[in-house]
Design a protein around this motif. Structure first.
Motif, PDB file in Angstrom:
ATOM      1  N   LEU A  89       0.843  -1.207   0.000  1.00 42.00           N
ATOM      2  CA  LEU A  89       0.000   0.000   0.000  1.00 42.00           C
ATOM      3  C   LEU A  89       0.874   1.251   0.000  1.00 42.00           C
ATOM      4  O   LEU A  89       0.610   2.203  -0.755  1.00 42.00           O
ATOM      5  CB  LEU A  89      -0.933   0.001   1.209  1.00 42.00           C
ATOM      6  CG  LEU A  89      -2.142  -0.921   1.094  1.00 42.00           C
ATOM      7  CD1 LEU A  89      -2.676  -1.274   2.467  1.00 42.00           C
ATOM      8  CD2 LEU A  89      -3.215  -0.278   0.241  1.00 42.00           C
ATOM      9  N   ILE A  94       0.070   5.350  -1.051  1.00 43.63           N
ATOM     10  CA  ILE A  94      -1.025   5.593  -0.113  1.00 43.63           C
ATOM     11  C   ILE A  94      -0.455   6.097   1.204  1.00 43.63           C
ATOM     12  O   ILE A  94       0.523   5.553   1.721  1.00 43.63           O
ATOM     13  CB  ILE A  94      -1.844   4.299   0.110  1.00 43.63           C
ATOM     14  CG1 ILE A  94      -2.308   3.709  -1.238  1.00 43.63           C
ATOM     15  CG2 ILE A  94      -3.026   4.543   1.040  1.00 43.63           C
ATOM     16  CD1 ILE A  94      -3.104   4.665  -2.111  1.00 43.63           C
ATOM     17  N   GLU A  95      -1.045   7.155   1.721  1.00 46.44           N
ATOM     18  CA  GLU A  95      -0.607   7.776   2.984  1.00 46.44           C
ATOM     19  C   GLU A  95      -0.679   6.729   4.098  1.00 46.44           C
ATOM     20  O   GLU A  95      -1.590   5.908   4.131  1.00 46.44           O
ATOM     21  CB  GLU A  95      -1.527   8.975   3.251  1.00 46.44           C
ATOM     22  CG  GLU A  95      -1.173   9.819   4.443  1.00 46.44           C
ATOM     23  CD  GLU A  95      -1.921   9.404   5.692  1.00 46.44           C
ATOM     24  OE1 GLU A  95      -1.265   9.335   6.747  1.00 46.44           O
ATOM     25  OE2 GLU A  95      -3.130   9.139   5.610  1.00 46.44           O
ATOM     26  N   ILE A  98      -4.040   6.042   6.003  1.00 46.07           N
ATOM     27  CA  ILE A  98      -5.037   5.486   5.082  1.00 46.07           C
ATOM     28  C   ILE A  98      -4.658   4.043   4.735  1.00 46.07           C
ATOM     29  O   ILE A  98      -5.520   3.156   4.675  1.00 46.07           O
ATOM     30  CB  ILE A  98      -5.163   6.338   3.803  1.00 46.07           C
ATOM     31  CG1 ILE A  98      -5.578   7.769   4.140  1.00 46.07           C
ATOM     32  CG2 ILE A  98      -6.107   5.687   2.798  1.00 46.07           C
ATOM     33  CD1 ILE A  98      -6.921   7.893   4.817  1.00 46.07           C
ATOM     34  N   ALA A  99      -3.374   3.781   4.537  1.00 46.89           N
ATOM     35  CA  ALA A  99      -2.907   2.422   4.241  1.00 46.89           C
ATOM     36  C   ALA A  99      -3.238   1.485   5.406  1.00 46.89           C
ATOM     37  O   ALA A  99      -3.708   0.366   5.189  1.00 46.89           O
ATOM     38  CB  ALA A  99      -1.408   2.432   3.953  1.00 46.89           C
ATOM     39  N   THR A 102      -6.970   0.902   5.533  1.00 46.23           N
ATOM     40  CA  THR A 102      -7.374   0.081   4.394  1.00 46.23           C
ATOM     41  C   THR A 102      -7.019  -1.381   4.650  1.00 46.23           C
ATOM     42  O   THR A 102      -7.816  -2.281   4.370  1.00 46.23           O
ATOM     43  CB  THR A 102      -6.695   0.580   3.100  1.00 46.23           C
ATOM     44  OG1 THR A 102      -7.112   1.927   2.864  1.00 46.23           O
ATOM     45  CG2 THR A 102      -7.056  -0.294   1.915  1.00 46.23           C
ATOM     46  N   LEU A 180      -8.643   4.326  -3.708  1.00 42.61           N
ATOM     47  CA  LEU A 180      -7.528   4.922  -2.972  1.00 42.61           C
ATOM     48  C   LEU A 180      -6.714   5.779  -3.938  1.00 42.61           C
ATOM     49  O   LEU A 180      -6.450   5.371  -5.068  1.00 42.61           O
ATOM     50  CB  LEU A 180      -6.626   3.828  -2.398  1.00 42.61           C
ATOM     51  CG  LEU A 180      -7.257   2.913  -1.360  1.00 42.61           C
ATOM     52  CD1 LEU A 180      -6.287   1.789  -1.014  1.00 42.61           C
ATOM     53  CD2 LEU A 180      -7.630   3.703  -0.111  1.00 42.61           C
ATOM     54  N   SER A 181      -6.336   6.936  -3.483  1.00 41.96           N
ATOM     55  CA  SER A 181      -5.520   7.828  -4.310  1.00 41.96           C
ATOM     56  C   SER A 181      -4.166   8.020  -3.642  1.00 41.96           C
ATOM     57  O   SER A 181      -4.091   8.246  -2.444  1.00 41.96           O
ATOM     58  CB  SER A 181      -6.203   9.202  -4.439  1.00 41.96           C
ATOM     59  OG  SER A 181      -7.441   9.068  -5.057  1.00 41.96           O
ATOM     60  N   PRO A 182      -3.100   7.930  -4.462  1.00 39.70           N
ATOM     61  CA  PRO A 182      -1.777   8.201  -3.897  1.00 39.70           C
ATOM     62  C   PRO A 182      -1.725   9.606  -3.294  1.00 39.70           C
ATOM     63  O   PRO A 182      -2.347  10.535  -3.825  1.00 39.70           O
ATOM     64  CB  PRO A 182      -0.849   8.082  -5.092  1.00 39.70           C
ATOM     65  CG  PRO A 182      -1.590   7.252  -6.085  1.00 39.70           C
ATOM     66  CD  PRO A 182      -3.046   7.575  -5.854  1.00 39.70           C
ATOM     67  N   SER A 183      -1.010   9.730  -2.188  1.00 36.29           N
ATOM     68  CA  SER A 183      -0.887  11.047  -1.559  1.00 36.29           C
ATOM     69  C   SER A 183       0.018  11.926  -2.433  1.00 36.29           C
ATOM     70  O   SER A 183       0.913  11.444  -3.114  1.00 36.29           O
ATOM     71  CB  SER A 183      -0.354  10.924  -0.137  1.00 36.29           C
ATOM     72  OG  SER A 183       0.833  10.158  -0.128  1.00 36.29           O
TER      73      SER A 183
END
Length: 184
Positions: A89, A94-95, A98-99, A102, A180-183
């Motif tokens: 993740l 992913i921050e 959030i990872a 998730t 999910l969006s990459p930070s």
């Protein structure tokens, strides 16, 4: 001074605990899971593969998913798996918070999915109990509902039960991961 404990999280179990009805400890199943090196380009498919392996192990040993829901990962094999999935993740951009959340969400879904499947298999052993497992019977029941109260269930009965169990499993994991969006 006692050894530090990992934070509470959904997922696996202690090496000393065994799942009800299973000759295999939860941690023993964790050792069987192949964890790939994190790859920023394929992290989603990596996670889908790892969680599919976990699901398959849980389905092979009914009761393990129930035990996994009730335990915090504390043994090295379970932690190895979580570390690898967390790293995937993070490799996907992913921050960290959030990872982590998730990972908990996906772990809970996999355990719940496997638990539900094991309950269905158990109920199939007792045909005298009222339990609908046939797709045709579910469609029949949905389309027989009162139209004024259940218009959508009647109209979309086939869609409500469509797809194979593996397809629905992959859909749910991908639904979560694809949102999910990459930070930045």
């Amino acid at each position: 001074m006692p050894a530090p404990r990992p934070p509470p999280s959904a997922g696996y179990g202690s090496a000393s605990r065994r799942a009800a009805g299973s000759p295999v400890p939860v941690s023993g199943l964790s050792a069987e899971i192949v964890i790939p090196e994190p790859d920023p380009a394929t992290w989603r498919s990596q996670l889908l593969d790892v969680f599919t392996q976990i699901r398959d192990r849980y389905l092979e040993y009914p009761g393990v998913s129930r035990a996994a829901l009730a335990m915090v990962p504390t043994n090295l094999e379970a932690l190895r798996g979580r570390e690898g999935m967390f790293a995937s993740l993070l490799a996907g951009g992913i921050e960290p918070r959030i990872a982590a959340w998730t990972l908990d969400t996906l772990s809970l879904y996999v355990s719940a999915y496997a638990l539900e499947q094991s309950l269905v298999q158990h109920r199939r052993k007792y045909p005298d109990q009222e339990y609908v497992v046939s797709r045709a019977e579910l469609v029949r029941r949905f389309t027989a509902l009162p139209a004024d109260t259940f218009p959508q269930a009647r109209r979309y009965a086939a869609e409500l039960i469509s797809g194979t169990e593996p397809d629905r499993f992959a859909f749910t994991l991908c639904l979560i991961m694809n949102n999910l969006s990459p930070s930045a």
